[in-house]
Design an enzyme around this catalytic site. Structure first.
Site, PDB file in Angstrom:
ATOM      1  N   ASP A   1      -2.634  -8.520  -7.615  1.00  0.00           N
ATOM      2  CA  ASP A   1      -2.500  -9.133  -5.857  1.00  0.00           C
ATOM      3  C   ASP A   1      -3.190 -10.365  -5.701  1.00  0.00           C
ATOM      4  OD1 ASP A   1      -2.224  -9.325  -3.197  1.00  0.00           O
ATOM      5  OD2 ASP A   1      -3.280  -7.683  -2.654  1.00  0.00           O
TER       6      ASP A   1
ATOM      7  N   ASP B   1     -13.709 -13.198 -12.756  1.00  0.00           N
ATOM      8  CA  ASP B   1     -11.930 -13.471 -12.745  1.00  0.00           C
ATOM      9  C   ASP B   1     -11.523 -12.386 -13.393  1.00  0.00           C
ATOM     10  OD1 ASP B   1      -9.780 -14.459 -13.940  1.00  0.00           O
ATOM     11  OD2 ASP B   1     -10.352 -15.663 -14.690  1.00  0.00           O
ATOM     12  N   GLY B   2     -10.465 -11.839 -11.652  1.00  0.00           N
ATOM     13  CA  GLY B   2      -9.310 -10.773 -12.264  1.00  0.00           C
ATOM     14  C   GLY B   2      -8.946 -10.999 -13.280  1.00  0.00           C
TER      15      GLY B   2
ATOM     16  N   GLU C   1     -13.260  -9.242  -8.077  1.00  0.00           N
ATOM     17  CA  GLU C   1     -13.152 -10.190  -6.604  1.00  0.00           C
ATOM     18  C   GLU C   1     -14.415 -11.343  -6.475  1.00  0.00           C
ATOM     19  OE1 GLU C   1     -12.374 -12.562  -4.202  1.00  0.00           O
ATOM     20  OE2 GLU C   1     -10.828 -10.510  -4.292  1.00  0.00           O
TER      21      GLU C   1
ATOM     22  N   SER D   1      -6.823  -2.429  -0.765  1.00  0.00           N
ATOM     23  CA  SER D   1      -6.407  -2.009  -1.724  1.00  0.00           C
ATOM     24  C   SER D   1      -7.820  -1.266  -2.462  1.00  0.00           C
ATOM     25  CB  SER D   1      -5.522  -2.661  -2.717  1.00  0.00           C
ATOM     26  OG  SER D   1      -6.022  -3.058  -3.077  1.00  0.00           O
TER      27      SER D   1
ATOM     28  N   HIS E   1       1.005  -1.234   0.051  1.00  0.00           N
ATOM     29  CA  HIS E   1       0.029   0.421   0.152  1.00  0.00           C
ATOM     30  C   HIS E   1       1.290   1.666   0.259  1.00  0.00           C
ATOM     31  CE1 HIS E   1      -3.235  -2.971   2.004  1.00  0.00           C
ATOM     32  NE2 HIS E   1      -2.891  -3.121   0.486  1.00  0.00           N
TER      33      HIS E   1
ATOM     34  N   HIS F   1      -7.300  -8.210  -7.818  1.00  0.00           N
ATOM     35  CA  HIS F   1      -7.933  -9.276  -6.782  1.00  0.00           C
ATOM     36  C   HIS F   1      -8.514  -7.980  -5.835  1.00  0.00           C
ATOM     37  CE1 HIS F   1      -6.173 -11.533  -9.541  1.00  0.00           C
ATOM     38  NE2 HIS F   1      -6.258 -12.590  -8.890  1.00  0.00           N
TER      39      HIS F   1
END
Length: 280
Positions: A164, A143-144, A118, A100, A19, A42
């Site tokens: 991530d 799906d990211g 997500e 995030s 971060h 994500h």
């Protein structure tokens, strides 16, 4: 597999590093008036309650954000990140930690956009509820990795893509490289920031070699280790791989990492690193 829950790890040393880098990149993008897209592949739940059963069971935040958020000698490179933490904890008690997406929401401007993805069935409703009143944000249960194909390039041709993944399975290390390659083909001028855990160093070395083989230039590595590398189970370090980093980021992280390491690792074990995997 969807067993990973970030609520067990929120606010740990890896989050502090991730971060910090995220906030510095966003600050750099904010220096130009033109709008941009923040894409989080994500995104997790958004915010995390540090008094929850999950967080209390591991207590990882006590060796992470709890060690730095109220220090008197905080370097300026940390001010934006810590302002996000303090905004969630206005009474001075550390009860919540921003993931995030919330850091992005706090730092982005009214005319910038957030796309948050997500898949976890428990975390996605929390994320959706967190952002349902934010007109800048779009949340999706999807799906990211696919977002790097479907959402890029953004109309503004500016943006930060934060990747991530949970790394629940070994193939995640290859999947992220393939996804970055796909995204970079579509959005070669974008900033891509990939978080990685160091559990087995050889996995990270293989991932770096595969990144080099893509032919992508300007790949910066930023790493914070709290323990020496080990063959035993458990994360000893974490890092960020940044493609097309803002020009100030390398020096900013060289400035702040020694301070972070000293505060987060009082024993002095581990290391910090800022180096180019692939230069210009």
């Amino acid at each position: 597999m969807l067993s990973y829950r970030h609520s067990f790890h929120a606010g740990n040393h890896a989050d502090v590093l991730k971060h910090t880098v995220q906030s510095l990149i966003i600050n750099a993008l904010n220096e130009k008036d033109k709008p941009y897209l923040y894409l989080d592949t994500h995104a997790g739940a958004g915010r995390y309650q540090l008094g929850s059963e999950h967080a209390e069971r591991t207590g990882e935040y006590l060796e992470g954000i709890a060690r730095i958020w109220q220090q008197d000698d905080v370097p300026e490179e940390l001010e934006s990140y810590l302002s996000c933490v303090k905004a969630l904890n206005p009474n001075g008690r550390l009860r919540f930690y921003p993931g995030s997406p919330l850091i992005a929401r706090h730092l982005l401007r009214p005319y910038d956009k957030l796309n948050l993805t997500e898949l976890h069935p428990s975390d996605y409703p929390l994320l959706r509820n967190e952002f349902q009143k934010d007109e800048r944000a779009r949340t999706e249960k999807a799906d990211g990795y696919q977002q790097l194909k479907s959402k890029l390039p953004p109309p503004s041709r500016r943006g930060l893509v934060l990747i991530d993944p949970p790394y629940e399975i070994k193939t995640d290390y290859q999947a992220v490289v393939k996804s970055i390659q796909e995204g970079h083909k579509r959005f070669g001028t974008g900033v891509f920031a990939l978080w990685y855990p160091v559990v087995l160093r050889q996995q990270i070395k293989r991932m770096f070699a595969e990144l080099e083989a893509t032919g992508i230039r300007r790949i910066l590595q930023i790493e914070l280790a709290v323990l020496p590398d080990s063959d035993r189970r458990g994360m000893t370090a974490s890092g960020m791989i940044v493609i097309n980093p803002p020009w100030k980021l390398e020096q900013q992280m060289k400035n702040v990492l020694p301070w972070l390491h000293k505060r987060l690792v009082p024993t002095g074990t581990g290391h910090t690193k800022v180096s180019w995997i692939v230069p210009e």
